[in-house]
Write an enzyme that holds these catalytic residues in place. Structure first.
Site, mmCIF file in Angstrom:
data_model
loop_
_atom_site.group_PDB
_atom_site.id
_atom_site.type_symbol
_atom_site.label_atom_id
_atom_site.label_comp_id
_atom_site.label_asym_id
_atom_site.label_seq_id
_atom_site.Cartn_x
_atom_site.Cartn_y
_atom_site.Cartn_z
ATOM 1 N N CYS A 153 -3.659 29.819 44.531
ATOM 2 C CA CYS A 153 -3.353 28.498 45.092
ATOM 3 C C CYS A 153 -2.420 27.671 44.202
ATOM 4 C CB CYS A 153 -4.631 27.716 45.352
ATOM 5 S SG CYS A 153 -5.769 28.593 46.428
ATOM 6 N N HIS A 194 -3.044 20.412 46.228
ATOM 7 C CA HIS A 194 -3.510 21.557 47.014
ATOM 8 C C HIS A 194 -4.534 21.109 48.052
ATOM 9 C CE1 HIS A 194 -4.963 25.335 48.269
ATOM 10 N NE2 HIS A 194 -6.005 25.396 47.461
ATOM 11 N N ASN A 214 -6.944 25.539 54.369
ATOM 12 C CA ASN A 214 -6.504 25.904 53.014
ATOM 13 C C ASN A 214 -5.599 27.140 53.111
ATOM 14 O OD1 ASN A 214 -6.254 26.966 50.423
ATOM 15 N ND2 ASN A 214 -8.354 26.462 49.836
HETATM 16 O O1 UT7 Z 1 -8.253 27.092 47.278
HETATM 17 C C1 UT7 Z 1 -9.072 27.260 46.168
HETATM 18 C C2 UT7 Z 1 -9.891 26.122 45.922
HETATM 19 N N1 UT7 Z 1 -11.096 26.136 46.733
HETATM 20 C C3 UT7 Z 1 -11.791 25.053 46.799
HETATM 21 O O2 UT7 Z 1 -11.377 24.053 46.252
HETATM 22 C C4 UT7 Z 1 -13.137 25.050 47.478
HETATM 23 C C5 UT7 Z 1 -14.065 24.163 46.697
HETATM 24 N N2 UT7 Z 1 -15.387 24.036 47.290
HETATM 25 C C6 UT7 Z 1 -15.597 23.363 48.421
HETATM 26 O O3 UT7 Z 1 -14.690 22.877 49.049
HETATM 27 C C7 UT7 Z 1 -17.026 23.168 48.874
HETATM 28 O O4 UT7 Z 1 -17.880 23.598 47.839
HETATM 29 C C8 UT7 Z 1 -17.364 23.942 50.164
HETATM 30 C C9 UT7 Z 1 -16.679 23.270 51.357
HETATM 31 C C10 UT7 Z 1 -16.962 25.373 50.056
HETATM 32 C C11 UT7 Z 1 -18.873 23.869 50.416
HETATM 33 O O5 UT7 Z 1 -19.300 22.516 50.494
HETATM 34 P P1 UT7 Z 1 -20.557 22.040 49.653
HETATM 35 O O6 UT7 Z 1 -20.816 20.653 50.033
HETATM 36 O O7 UT7 Z 1 -20.283 22.341 48.223
HETATM 37 O O8 UT7 Z 1 -21.688 22.953 50.236
HETATM 38 P P2 UT7 Z 1 -22.650 23.922 49.441
HETATM 39 O O9 UT7 Z 1 -21.935 25.170 49.055
HETATM 40 O O10 UT7 Z 1 -23.361 23.166 48.378
HETATM 41 O O11 UT7 Z 1 -23.680 24.289 50.575
HETATM 42 C C12 UT7 Z 1 -24.536 23.286 51.172
HETATM 43 C C13 UT7 Z 1 -25.246 23.916 52.334
HETATM 44 C C14 UT7 Z 1 -25.865 25.277 52.004
HETATM 45 O O12 UT7 Z 1 -27.083 25.376 52.696
HETATM 46 P P3 UT7 Z 1 -28.470 25.141 51.893
HETATM 47 O O13 UT7 Z 1 -28.475 26.156 50.790
HETATM 48 O O14 UT7 Z 1 -28.393 23.730 51.396
HETATM 49 O O15 UT7 Z 1 -29.485 25.355 52.955
HETATM 50 C C15 UT7 Z 1 -24.890 26.252 52.615
HETATM 51 O O16 UT7 Z 1 -25.502 27.460 52.978
HETATM 52 O O17 UT7 Z 1 -24.308 24.141 53.399
HETATM 53 C C16 UT7 Z 1 -24.439 25.489 53.841
HETATM 54 N N3 UT7 Z 1 -23.148 25.921 54.359
HETATM 55 C C17 UT7 Z 1 -22.781 25.739 55.634
HETATM 56 N N4 UT7 Z 1 -23.412 25.165 56.652
HETATM 57 C C18 UT7 Z 1 -22.780 25.116 57.845
HETATM 58 C C19 UT7 Z 1 -22.140 26.546 53.696
HETATM 59 N N5 UT7 Z 1 -21.126 26.770 54.546
HETATM 60 C C20 UT7 Z 1 -21.485 26.267 55.751
HETATM 61 C C21 UT7 Z 1 -20.880 26.207 57.013
HETATM 62 N N6 UT7 Z 1 -21.529 25.615 58.017
HETATM 63 N N7 UT7 Z 1 -19.628 26.680 57.216
#
Ligand code: UT7
Length: 338
Positions: free
Chosen positions: A120, A261, A291
């Site tokens: 990225c 980004h 992204n």
């Molecule tokens: O290009 C390279 C750079 N990449 C990035 O910058 C990505 C950086 N990270 C992020 O943008 C975020 O961490 C994400 C969007 C990937 C995830 O958001 P988050 O608020 O950090 O969610 P999380 O990983 O802490 O997950 C929270 C909950 C989890 O469920 P539990 O364990 O709390 O029950 C996940 O399983 O959300 C769940 N979850 C989803 N739920 C519905 C994860 N993905 C999804 C989904 N739909 N697509």
């Protein structure tokens, strides 16, 4: 300086262009594919829809469209380009690299052409290379294109990643100019930390772990520790851009536009708040494109140009971050061709 010595040219950013494939994949469609919801995707990422390449499109096809767009917008003939850099992490082949193919597809004869991969952050590294070559006199007109067909390495059963990544290409034109120093490409800041290699990666398919008949499909796809990457992204966005401003003797108030980004709306909001840059100076198009890795920053630039957010004379802070881990900032005065 003694008479007869020539001032070194400076690198000037004169054009941007972009291309996204026709096919739009909406959050509603993703709801049918994995356990997710439009509400979750929008509130946690800001993404509403993204574009996915057609079956017969590969990365060079997308890159060629973005190159044609920047040449058309700037009235540049392909024969004028003497350096073509393709930043990609999803090349058509292991080799040949994409750039020679894109050069031939867009009518560039004998152009110096190669690929670079900083995921990225690829466009930032590519711009740094092109700036160095232009300022040292190796090249006069360089196109740097970030292009990705990430849909081919997405695990469409992994809701944590399949809602984020998408396909697209964006290009910039950097050319030699003999004008005032302190304009054009004002400064560059690049860095990496390989200890974060497993936070965002494709485990199989390289020389360490080649794909075999026994390789689980998910191992050939993007895997991410989202929370860790989120923390890294918000921190590095602030630190990298601040280092660059310090070096240039400028402050955030001098910056007219932040083009970072497009990974997550919340990352951009957190970081811009910490940087002290108002929301209206932050470019966001991820709601429509998701992204797109190395294509993300030039696509956002092209979008800002089309919406009138980017205007001549603007001081633009471009910041990339991603797998590696890698990061990079390029501070540039937007000076389009008159
Ligand atoms: O290009 C390279 C750079 N990449 C990035 O910058 C990505 C950086 N990270 C992020 O943008 C975020 O961490 C994400 C969007 C990937 C995830 O958001 P988050 O608020 O950090 O969610 P999380 O990983 O802490 O997950 C929270 C909950 C989890 O469920 P539990 O364990 O709390 O029950 C996940 O399983 O959300 C769940 N979850 C989803 N739920 C519905 C994860 N993905 C999804 C989904 N739909 N697509």
């Amino acid at each position: 300086m003694a008479g007869g010595s020539r001032a070194r040219p400076r690198a000037r950013l004169t054009g941007v262009g972009g291309y996204v494939p026709e096919r739009v994949l909406t959050n509603a469609e993703l709801e049918e594919m994995v356990d997710t919801s439009d509400e979750w995707i929008i509130s946690r990422t800001g993404i509403r829809e993204r574009h996915i390449a057609a079956d017969d499109q590969a990365t060079t096809d997308l890159a060629a469209e973005a190159v044609r767009d920047v040449l058309r917008r700037t009235g540049t003939d392909p024969s004028e380009i003497d350096l073509l850099v393709v930043a990609t992490t999803t090349p058509d082949y292991v080799f040949p690299p994409c750039a020679p193919l894109v050069g031939t597809m867009t009518g560039m004869d004998s152009v110096a052409a190669y690929d670079t991969n900083a995921v990225c952050t690829g466009l930032m590294y590519g711009m740094a290379q092109a700036t160095g070559m232009v300022e040292s006199g190796i090249a006069r007109k360089a196109v740097v294109v970030g292009a990705e067909t990430l849909s081919r390495i997405i695990d469409w059963e992994d809701r944590a990643t399949c809602v984020l990544f998408a396909d697209g290409a964006g290009a910039v034109l950097i050319e030699a100019d003999d004008g005032e120093p302190g304009t054009g490409v004002v400064g560059v800041e690049l860095g990496s930390d390989g200890s974060g290699r497993n936070d965002l990666w494709v485990p199989a398919g390289g020389t360490r772990t080649p794909v075999t008949d026994d390789t689980p499909r998910a191992d050939g796809c993007i895997q991410m520790n989202g929370r860790e990457v989120f923390r890294f992204a918000t921190r590095i966005l602030v630190e990298s851009s601040q280092r660059l401003l310090d070096e240039a003797g400028l402050t955030i108030d001098d910056v007219d536009l932040l083009v970072a980004h497009q990974a997550n709306e919340r990352i951009l909001e957190h970081a811009s708040e910490r940087m002290g840059i108002p929301r209206e100076k932050v470019v966001m198009n991820l709601d429509r494109v998701g992204n797109t890795s190395s294509a993300s920053i030039p696509l956002a630039m092209a979008d800002a140009l089309d919406t009138g957010q980017l205007t001549p004379g603007d001081l633009v802070m471009m910041v990339g971050f991603g797998a590696g881990l890698t990061w990079g900032s390029v501070l540039v005065r937007w000076e389009p061709r008159a």
